[in-house]
Design a protein around this motif. Sequence first.
Motif, PDB file in Angstrom:
ATOM      1  N   ARG A  24       0.832  -1.205   0.000  1.00  0.00           N
ATOM      2  CA  ARG A  24       0.000   0.000   0.000  1.00  0.00           C
ATOM      3  C   ARG A  24       0.869   1.258   0.000  1.00  0.00           C
ATOM      4  O   ARG A  24       0.626   2.209  -0.755  1.00  0.00           O
ATOM      5  CB  ARG A  24      -0.926  -0.009   1.210  1.00  0.00           C
ATOM      6  CG  ARG A  24      -2.003   1.094   1.188  1.00  0.00           C
ATOM      7  CD  ARG A  24      -2.870   0.996   2.427  1.00  0.00           C
ATOM      8  NE  ARG A  24      -3.372  -0.351   2.621  1.00  0.00           N
ATOM      9  CZ  ARG A  24      -3.174  -1.079   3.729  1.00  0.00           C
ATOM     10  NH1 ARG A  24      -2.514  -0.566   4.741  1.00  0.00           N
ATOM     11  NH2 ARG A  24      -3.660  -2.297   3.816  1.00  0.00           N
ATOM     12  N   GLU A  25       1.903   1.254   0.853  1.00  0.00           N
ATOM     13  CA  GLU A  25       2.799   2.405   0.914  1.00  0.00           C
ATOM     14  C   GLU A  25       3.599   2.547  -0.374  1.00  0.00           C
ATOM     15  O   GLU A  25       3.796   3.659  -0.884  1.00  0.00           O
ATOM     16  CB  GLU A  25       3.738   2.259   2.113  1.00  0.00           C
ATOM     17  CG  GLU A  25       3.044   2.311   3.464  1.00  0.00           C
ATOM     18  CD  GLU A  25       2.305   3.619   3.682  1.00  0.00           C
ATOM     19  OE1 GLU A  25       2.930   4.687   3.482  1.00  0.00           O
ATOM     20  OE2 GLU A  25       1.109   3.588   4.037  1.00  0.00           O
ATOM     21  N   ARG A  63       1.356   4.049  -3.131  1.00  0.00           N
ATOM     22  CA  ARG A  63       1.220   5.506  -3.094  1.00  0.00           C
ATOM     23  C   ARG A  63       2.432   6.177  -3.719  1.00  0.00           C
ATOM     24  O   ARG A  63       2.308   7.189  -4.425  1.00  0.00           O
ATOM     25  CB  ARG A  63       1.026   5.958  -1.644  1.00  0.00           C
ATOM     26  CG  ARG A  63      -0.318   5.553  -1.057  1.00  0.00           C
ATOM     27  CD  ARG A  63      -0.388   5.765   0.435  1.00  0.00           C
ATOM     28  NE  ARG A  63      -1.690   5.360   0.966  1.00  0.00           N
ATOM     29  CZ  ARG A  63      -1.945   5.167   2.243  1.00  0.00           C
ATOM     30  NH1 ARG A  63      -0.983   5.346   3.138  1.00  0.00           N
ATOM     31  NH2 ARG A  63      -3.149   4.804   2.644  1.00  0.00           N
ATOM     32  N   GLU A  88       2.152   5.859  -7.502  1.00  0.00           N
ATOM     33  CA  GLU A  88       1.262   6.849  -8.102  1.00  0.00           C
ATOM     34  C   GLU A  88       1.905   8.232  -8.153  1.00  0.00           C
ATOM     35  O   GLU A  88       1.781   8.947  -9.155  1.00  0.00           O
ATOM     36  CB  GLU A  88      -0.046   6.888  -7.321  1.00  0.00           C
ATOM     37  CG  GLU A  88      -0.868   5.608  -7.465  1.00  0.00           C
ATOM     38  CD  GLU A  88      -2.123   5.623  -6.618  1.00  0.00           C
ATOM     39  OE1 GLU A  88      -2.199   6.452  -5.692  1.00  0.00           O
ATOM     40  OE2 GLU A  88      -3.032   4.814  -6.892  1.00  0.00           O
ATOM     41  N   SER A  89       2.594   8.606  -7.077  1.00  0.00           N
ATOM     42  CA  SER A  89       3.216   9.933  -7.067  1.00  0.00           C
ATOM     43  C   SER A  89       4.359  10.031  -8.065  1.00  0.00           C
ATOM     44  O   SER A  89       4.658  11.105  -8.582  1.00  0.00           O
ATOM     45  CB  SER A  89       3.721  10.266  -5.659  1.00  0.00           C
ATOM     46  OG  SER A  89       4.797   9.410  -5.291  1.00  0.00           O
ATOM     47  N   TYR A 135      -4.184  -2.561  -4.522  1.00  0.00           N
ATOM     48  CA  TYR A 135      -3.604  -2.545  -5.877  1.00  0.00           C
ATOM     49  C   TYR A 135      -3.670  -3.927  -6.537  1.00  0.00           C
ATOM     50  O   TYR A 135      -2.674  -4.446  -7.029  1.00  0.00           O
ATOM     51  CB  TYR A 135      -2.142  -2.065  -5.815  1.00  0.00           C
ATOM     52  CG  TYR A 135      -2.032  -0.624  -5.385  1.00  0.00           C
ATOM     53  CD1 TYR A 135      -2.226   0.416  -6.287  1.00  0.00           C
ATOM     54  CD2 TYR A 135      -1.762  -0.294  -4.060  1.00  0.00           C
ATOM     55  CE1 TYR A 135      -2.141   1.743  -5.891  1.00  0.00           C
ATOM     56  CE2 TYR A 135      -1.678   1.037  -3.651  1.00  0.00           C
ATOM     57  CZ  TYR A 135      -1.870   2.034  -4.573  1.00  0.00           C
ATOM     58  OH  TYR A 135      -1.799   3.351  -4.167  1.00  0.00           O
TER      59      TYR A 135
END
Length: 305
Positions: free
Chosen positions: A70-71, A74, A77-78, A111
């Motif tokens: 999950r981390e 993110r 995506e960034s 994801y």
Amino acid sequence: LQQQDLDLLGVFFSTPFFGPTKGVDYEHLLGIPVRIIDIGDKHLEMLKRPVYGYGSQMNPCIDCHALMLREAGRMMESEGAGFLFTGEVLGQRPMSQRRDSLRSVEKLSGYPGRVLRPLSARLLAPTRMEIEGSVDRSKLLDIQGRSRKRQIALAEQFGITDYPQPGGGCVLTKHGFGKKLRALFDLYAQAGVREAQAIGCGRLLRLPGSHLYVIGRNHADNEELEKLAGSREYLLRVVDYPGPRGLLFFSAEVEQELSLAAMVLASYSDAPKGREIEIAWSRAGRFGTFKQPVVDRSNFQQYLI
């Protein structure tokens, strides 16, 4: 993946229970940029209430893997990246790397379909990245099971010599540490990273007043306990003899409990049995001492966790 036309970014997560080895240059070792991300607080909160529960000890492996993905997602995506990849191997771990567990990890991470396991990909359903051609499935592998022979051979092929002992396992899978962690959560539901680090720095005792007490086993433990001591804890030390440091957690102003902690610490010192010695304590800028006789440490075995 480095043998394909891909730009890769490595992510190394750090928690009180695992993290990068000090002194290792991972970017040089792997030949790709690497970021080290501290997820200690998030990991500890997950550890208290894992969705998929624990393994044989205090190891919430599915939730742990999902948190890291999950981390990483993110960050993906960034950065505008295309997918996530891991070193997981089908069937290597009994809880988190079964076929159904790998799917659960993806679902919980948020994801699904964007996680590639290059070492076992040809044994798993093709991912979107393979179907669309951004990753060549024919160059991925079909490793499965608990043996590490093929991984060790791959490491040698790529010139990777500095890696953790295969099959060593996370500290959360250890029975002794699991008992300590349960005691910490039972007595202090709000325990944070600092407390979780402290209970791994030596012997852990539960004194009669339901206070946790850590006694260092060696010089490294003693140094770490001194660093971790906060305004709420008593830090104790032996004054005139070699001995460990003690860190007394969650104690109210109870002199009897502090006196017992001093006596326990004296028993683990190098002072002669029967000698009365001085134990110094400090807490939140205050200081004091106790005179305690050195008794046999077997008197305190019932307090050990």
